[in-house]
Design an enzyme around this catalytic site. Structure first.
Site, PDB file in Angstrom:
ATOM      1  N   GLU A   1      -3.813   1.205 -41.979  1.00 32.71           N
ATOM      2  CA  GLU A   1      -3.830  -0.264 -41.948  1.00 32.71           C
ATOM      3  C   GLU A   1      -2.423  -0.816 -42.161  1.00 32.71           C
ATOM      4  O   GLU A   1      -1.981  -1.737 -41.483  1.00 32.71           O
ATOM      5  CB  GLU A   1      -4.778  -0.783 -43.023  1.00 32.71           C
TER       6      GLU A   1
ATOM      7  N   HIS B   1      -6.457 -12.644 -41.642  1.00 27.05           N
ATOM      8  CA  HIS B   1      -5.102 -12.103 -41.557  1.00 27.05           C
ATOM      9  C   HIS B   1      -5.179 -10.888 -40.642  1.00 27.05           C
ATOM     10  O   HIS B   1      -6.275 -10.385 -40.369  1.00 27.05           O
ATOM     11  CB  HIS B   1      -4.569 -11.715 -42.949  1.00 27.05           C
TER      12      HIS B   1
ATOM     13  N   HIS C   1      -3.661  -7.030 -38.883  1.00 26.11           N
ATOM     14  CA  HIS C   1      -2.973  -5.752 -39.094  1.00 26.11           C
ATOM     15  C   HIS C   1      -2.703  -5.108 -37.743  1.00 26.11           C
ATOM     16  O   HIS C   1      -3.440  -5.303 -36.782  1.00 26.11           O
ATOM     17  CB  HIS C   1      -3.844  -4.771 -39.889  1.00 26.11           C
TER      18      HIS C   1
ATOM     19  N   HIS D   1      -9.021  -9.665 -39.738  1.00 31.25           N
ATOM     20  CA  HIS D   1     -10.239  -9.593 -40.547  1.00 31.25           C
ATOM     21  C   HIS D   1     -10.028 -10.381 -41.834  1.00 31.25           C
ATOM     22  O   HIS D   1      -8.951 -10.914 -42.098  1.00 31.25           O
ATOM     23  CB  HIS D   1     -10.637  -8.134 -40.856  1.00 31.25           C
TER      24      HIS D   1
ATOM     25  N   CYS E   1      -6.508 -10.573 -49.216  1.00 30.90           N
ATOM     26  CA  CYS E   1      -7.362 -10.139 -48.101  1.00 30.90           C
ATOM     27  C   CYS E   1      -8.598 -11.003 -47.944  1.00 30.90           C
ATOM     28  O   CYS E   1      -9.300 -10.917 -46.934  1.00 30.90           O
ATOM     29  CB  CYS E   1      -7.771  -8.684 -48.277  1.00 30.90           C
TER      30      CYS E   1
ATOM     31  N   ASP F   1      -9.399  -4.118 -30.286  1.00 32.03           N
ATOM     32  CA  ASP F   1      -8.043  -4.618 -30.059  1.00 32.03           C
ATOM     33  C   ASP F   1      -8.041  -6.125 -29.788  1.00 32.03           C
ATOM     34  O   ASP F   1      -8.780  -6.609 -28.929  1.00 32.03           O
ATOM     35  CB  ASP F   1      -7.410  -3.875 -28.885  1.00 32.03           C
ATOM     36  N   HIS F   2      -7.213  -6.818 -30.544  1.00 33.44           N
ATOM     37  CA  HIS F   2      -7.095  -8.282 -30.456  1.00 33.44           C
ATOM     38  C   HIS F   2      -8.412  -8.998 -30.782  1.00 33.44           C
ATOM     39  O   HIS F   2      -8.695 -10.074 -30.254  1.00 33.44           O
ATOM     40  CB  HIS F   2      -6.546  -8.719 -29.088  1.00 33.44           C
TER      41      HIS F   2
HETATM   42 NI    NI Z   1      -6.483  -6.679 -44.395  1.00 37.14          NI
END
Ligand code: NI
Length: 144
Positions: free
Chosen positions: A129, A43, A45, A18, A37, A83-84
């Site tokens: 996160e 990037h 998580h 995100h 961010c 997911d992904h």
């Molecule tokens: Ni983030």
């Protein structure tokens, strides 16, 4: 004697990308607000999701809820969608939502709550996160 009320938690996991960016503001102001961010090219998580339900154990099974069924609900409603994925662009239920952990947690609650069987209640969504940052949500009726 009534069986006791218990809290049962199931963990799930997803990886997602995100960025935190509010299109109302300039690139510079977004960088001020969100720091790293706001990185334009995303990037990622490794998210850990803890879903806690509340209920009374069945006298027949000893279970508040069959966790295999809860696992499937979490998988169908949340994990396959996130997911992904890129949370800013790939997820219909996060469309127009700034994908902070806070906003993701509320979206997850809204998807899971209506899917649970009548004899249990959703109690808490805890989304981690990073080991340092996580958010807990106890639903829309939580007093402030
Ligand atoms: Ni983030």
């Amino acid at each position: 004697m009534q069986t006791p009320v218990l809290f049962v938690t199931r963990r799930a996991h997803f990886n997602a990308a995100h960025k935190l960016f509010n299109p109302k503001y300039s690139k510079e102001h977004n960088e001020e607000l969100f720091g790293k961010c706001a990185n334009e090219n995303w990037h990622g998580h490794n998210f850990d999701l803890y879903v806690t339900i509340k209920g009374r154990p069945s006298e027949d099974t000893g279970f508040v809820m069959d966790l295999k069924k809860l696992k499937v609900i979490i998988e169908d409603e949340v994990v396959v969608h996130l997911d992904h994925k890129n949370l800013n662009v790939d997820v219909p239920f996060l469309k127009d939502v700034l994908p902070s952990v806070e906003n993701i947690v509320v979206a997850i609650w809204n998807r899971l709550a209506p899917r649970l069987p009548e004899h249990v209640k959703l109690h808490k969504i805890h989304l981690i996160e990073t080991i340092n940052n996580s958010v807990e949500y106890y639903g829309p009726d939580t007093p402030f």
